[in-house]
Design an enzyme around this catalytic site. Structure first.
Site, PDB file in Angstrom:
ATOM      1  N   HIS A  71       8.172  68.275   0.489  1.00 43.44           N
ATOM      2  CA  HIS A  71       9.681  68.679   1.382  1.00 43.44           C
ATOM      3  C   HIS A  71      10.199  69.644   0.510  1.00 43.44           C
ATOM      4  O   HIS A  71      11.159  69.211  -0.419  1.00 43.44           O
ATOM      5  CB  HIS A  71      10.140  67.425   1.659  1.00 43.44           C
ATOM      6  CG  HIS A  71       9.126  66.526   2.545  1.00 43.44           C
ATOM      7  ND1 HIS A  71       9.038  66.748   3.958  1.00 43.44           N
ATOM      8  CD2 HIS A  71       8.388  65.404   2.112  1.00 43.44           C
ATOM      9  CE1 HIS A  71       8.281  65.466   4.405  1.00 43.44           C
ATOM     10  NE2 HIS A  71       7.886  65.163   3.370  1.00 43.44           N
ATOM     11  N   ARG A  92      14.288  67.724   4.837  1.00 45.26           N
ATOM     12  CA  ARG A  92      14.108  66.510   5.824  1.00 45.26           C
ATOM     13  C   ARG A  92      14.506  65.392   5.030  1.00 45.26           C
ATOM     14  O   ARG A  92      14.061  65.152   3.833  1.00 45.26           O
ATOM     15  CB  ARG A  92      12.940  66.402   6.563  1.00 45.26           C
ATOM     16  CG  ARG A  92      12.943  65.165   7.262  1.00 45.26           C
ATOM     17  CD  ARG A  92      11.619  64.824   7.993  1.00 45.26           C
ATOM     18  NE  ARG A  92      11.610  65.211   9.468  1.00 45.26           N
ATOM     19  CZ  ARG A  92      10.815  65.800  10.203  1.00 45.26           C
ATOM     20  NH1 ARG A  92       9.636  65.914   9.552  1.00 45.26           N
ATOM     21  NH2 ARG A  92      10.873  66.244  11.466  1.00 45.26           N
ATOM     22  N   THR A  93      15.510  64.480   5.391  1.00 46.69           N
ATOM     23  CA  THR A  93      15.771  63.256   4.724  1.00 46.69           C
ATOM     24  C   THR A  93      15.104  61.979   5.425  1.00 46.69           C
ATOM     25  O   THR A  93      15.296  62.125   6.707  1.00 46.69           O
ATOM     26  CB  THR A  93      17.385  62.862   4.676  1.00 46.69           C
ATOM     27  OG1 THR A  93      17.853  63.850   3.869  1.00 46.69           O
ATOM     28  CG2 THR A  93      17.522  61.464   4.199  1.00 46.69           C
ATOM     29  N   HIS A  94      14.226  61.315   4.913  1.00 46.24           N
ATOM     30  CA  HIS A  94      13.445  60.317   5.737  1.00 46.24           C
ATOM     31  C   HIS A  94      14.344  58.913   5.301  1.00 46.24           C
ATOM     32  O   HIS A  94      15.143  58.578   4.544  1.00 46.24           O
ATOM     33  CB  HIS A  94      12.322  59.915   4.850  1.00 46.24           C
ATOM     34  CG  HIS A  94      11.140  61.047   5.369  1.00 46.24           C
ATOM     35  ND1 HIS A  94      11.080  62.204   4.528  1.00 46.24           N
ATOM     36  CD2 HIS A  94      10.247  61.278   6.247  1.00 46.24           C
ATOM     37  CE1 HIS A  94      10.120  62.978   5.156  1.00 46.24           C
ATOM     38  NE2 HIS A  94       9.647  62.323   6.025  1.00 46.24           N
ATOM     39  N   GLU A 193       1.004  51.974   7.691  1.00 45.68           N
ATOM     40  CA  GLU A 193       0.678  50.720   8.376  1.00 45.68           C
ATOM     41  C   GLU A 193      -0.508  50.202   7.999  1.00 45.68           C
ATOM     42  O   GLU A 193      -1.540  50.493   7.310  1.00 45.68           O
ATOM     43  CB  GLU A 193       0.104  51.148  10.070  1.00 45.68           C
ATOM     44  CG  GLU A 193       1.392  51.819  10.550  1.00 45.68           C
ATOM     45  CD  GLU A 193       1.705  53.306   9.828  1.00 45.68           C
ATOM     46  OE1 GLU A 193       0.790  53.901   9.802  1.00 45.68           O
ATOM     47  OE2 GLU A 193       3.023  53.865   9.853  1.00 45.68           O
ATOM     48  N   SER A 212       9.074  59.835  10.634  1.00 42.30           N
ATOM     49  CA  SER A 212      10.222  60.683  10.878  1.00 42.30           C
ATOM     50  C   SER A 212      10.451  60.786  12.529  1.00 42.30           C
ATOM     51  O   SER A 212       9.766  60.276  13.386  1.00 42.30           O
ATOM     52  CB  SER A 212       9.963  61.917  10.118  1.00 42.30           C
ATOM     53  OG  SER A 212       8.941  62.765  10.832  1.00 42.30           O
ATOM     54  N   ASN A 235      -4.481  62.634   9.196  1.00 42.36           N
ATOM     55  CA  ASN A 235      -5.161  61.483   8.944  1.00 42.36           C
ATOM     56  C   ASN A 235      -5.501  60.611   9.956  1.00 42.36           C
ATOM     57  O   ASN A 235      -4.542  60.679  10.679  1.00 42.36           O
ATOM     58  CB  ASN A 235      -4.962  60.618   7.359  1.00 42.36           C
ATOM     59  CG  ASN A 235      -3.630  60.093   7.804  1.00 42.36           C
ATOM     60  OD1 ASN A 235      -2.426  60.678   7.683  1.00 42.36           O
ATOM     61  ND2 ASN A 235      -3.461  58.664   8.287  1.00 42.36           N
TER      62      ASN A 235
HETATM   63  I1  8IG Z   1       0.820  62.573   6.477  1.00 35.44           I
HETATM   64  O1  8IG Z   1      -0.772  57.315   8.716  1.00 35.44           O
HETATM   65  C1  8IG Z   1       1.230  60.579   7.309  1.00 35.44           C
HETATM   66  N1  8IG Z   1       2.170  60.107   7.487  1.00 35.44           N
HETATM   67  N2  8IG Z   1       3.381  56.008   9.288  1.00 35.44           N
HETATM   68  N3  8IG Z   1       1.086  56.691   8.954  1.00 35.44           N
HETATM   69  C2  8IG Z   1       2.572  56.908   8.914  1.00 35.44           C
HETATM   70  N4  8IG Z   1       3.139  58.078   8.140  1.00 35.44           N
HETATM   71  C3  8IG Z   1       2.143  59.186   8.050  1.00 35.44           C
HETATM   72  C4  8IG Z   1       0.636  58.805   8.022  1.00 35.44           C
HETATM   73  C5  8IG Z   1       0.243  57.746   8.527  1.00 35.44           C
HETATM   74  N5  8IG Z   1       0.128  59.947   7.648  1.00 35.44           N
END
Ligand code: 8IG
Length: 272
Positions: A71, A92-94, A193, A212, A235
Site C-alpha cells: 500500500h 489507505r488505513t485499514h 475468513e 476495507s 483469490n
Molecule cells: I487480497 O479472501 C484479499 N483480501 N477478508 N478475505 C478477506 N480479505 C481479503 C481476501 C480474502 N483476499
C-alpha cells in the site's frame, strides 16, 4: 500534537486542514474525483493522466504511514486528458491497524473537503463465485458491513439506498460489458475468513469478502460524494475452491490483470 491526536480532536476539521495542505502543495484548489487504491491496484492509476504532484501521506495533516507492504503511502494529484483533477490516495488505513474508524475514513473526508464529487474505491478481495478466477475485476453493487462499527457518530442517520452509484456502474459496463457485480462484505481482518465464515457470508448475500471499502463508502456518502466501488478478486475465498490456490498463482493472476484494470479505471474516469 501528533497526527492521531489532531485527527481525533476533530475529524472534520482535520479533513479541512488536510485538504488545505493538499491544495497548497499541489497548486490545485479543487479536485474533482478521488481514487483510493487497494491491493492489486497500486499501478492501475498510471493511465488516468499525468501526475502533477506527489505528496508523502505522512506529511499531510491527519494521515499516517500505512503499515501494509504494497500500500503505497503517497497522495498524488493527477490531471486527466479532459482536464479533470484526480486525487489518488495510495495510503489507505485499514480498520485492523487499530488507529480507529476516524483514521480509516480520513482520506475520504479529506477528498470531500478537497472538492471531490466522486469517490472511486478499489480493493483486492476474496471471491465467492467460482467463475471469478483470480484477476477478475467485479463491480460492487452493495455492501454488508460486518465490522460492527460506523464512521458516523451520534444521531447521524444517513440513507444508504443505492450507496454504490448505479449510474457509474452502468458507465463501467459501457466500457466493459463483461463486468459482473457483487455484494462486498467487509470483515475486520486481519486474519482471512474460516470456510464457515465464508459460507455465512454467502448465506447473508455476499459474494466478495475483504477488509476495507464499506466504512469508506459510508463516509463518502455522508460527505455527499457519488460512490463507485470495484474489487479485484485476487483469490477464491477460503473453502470455495476444493484446490488450495497457490500464492504464486494469485500473484501471477493479479499481475496479469494489471493492464486490463488500468485501462478500465482510466476509461471509467474519463466517462464520469
Ligand atoms: I487480497 O479472501 C484479499 N483480501 N477478508 N478475505 C478477506 N480479505 C481479503 C481476501 C480474502 N483476499
Amino acid at each position: 500534537m501528533s497526527h492521531t491526536e489532531f485527527l481525533n480532536s476533530d475529524p472534520f476539521n482535520a479533513a479541512r486542514d488536510a485538504a488545505a495542505y493538499i491544495a497548497e502543495e499541489t497548486g490545485v484548489d479543487t479536485h474533482d474525483v478521488a481514487l483510493v487504491l487497494g491491493s492489486g491496484w497500486g499501478d492501475a492509476a498510471h493511465l488516468i493522466g499525468q501526475t502533477t504532484a506527489t505528496l508523502s501521506a505522512d506529511e499531510v495533516p491527519g494521515f499516517s504511514s500505512p503499515s501494509v507492504v504494497g500500500h503505497v503511502g503517497t497522495i498524488r494529484s493527477v490531471l486527466t486528458k479532459d482536464g479533470k483533477r484526480a486525487l489518488v490516495l495510495g495510503a489507505r488505513t485499514h480498520y485492523y491497524e487499530g488507529k480507529g474508524v476516524r483514521a480509516v475514513v480520513h482520506g475520504v473526508r479529506t477528498a470531500a473537503a478537497a472538492g471531490c464529487k466522486t469517490l472511486v474505491l478499489t480493493n483486492g478481495c476474496g471471491g465467492l463465485n467460482e467463475d471469478w478466477n483470480p484477476g477478475t475485476p467485479v463491480l460492487i453493487s452493495d455492501h454488508i458491513n460486518l465490522t460492527a462499527t460506523s464512521p458516523l457518530e451520534g444521531a447521524t442517520f444517513v440513507d444508504l439506498t443505492d450507496l454504490y452509484s448505479a449510474r457509474i456502474r452502468a458507465l463501467a459496463r459501457e466500457v466493459d460489458p463483461s463486468l459482473d457485480e457483487g455484494v462486498y462484505a467487509q470483515f475486520t481482518g486481519p486474519h482471512y475468513e474460516t470456510p464457515a465464515e465464508v459460507q455465512y457470508a454467502k448465506h447473508i448475500g455476499a459474494s466478495l469478502v475483504g477488509m476495507s471499502t464499506a466504512l469508506e463508502a459510508i463516509a463518502g456518502r455522508h460527505a455527499g460524494m457519488e460512490v463507485f466501488g470495484i474489487s479485484l478478486v485476487t483469490n477464491l475465498a477460503a473453502g470455495i475452491s476444493p484446490v488450495p490456490l497457490s500464492h504464486e498463482e494469485v500473484l501471477e493472476a493479479g499481475e496479469a490483470a494489471g493492464p486490463r484494470i488500468s485501462k478500465l479505471l482510466a476509461e471509467i474516469i474519463a466517462k464520469l
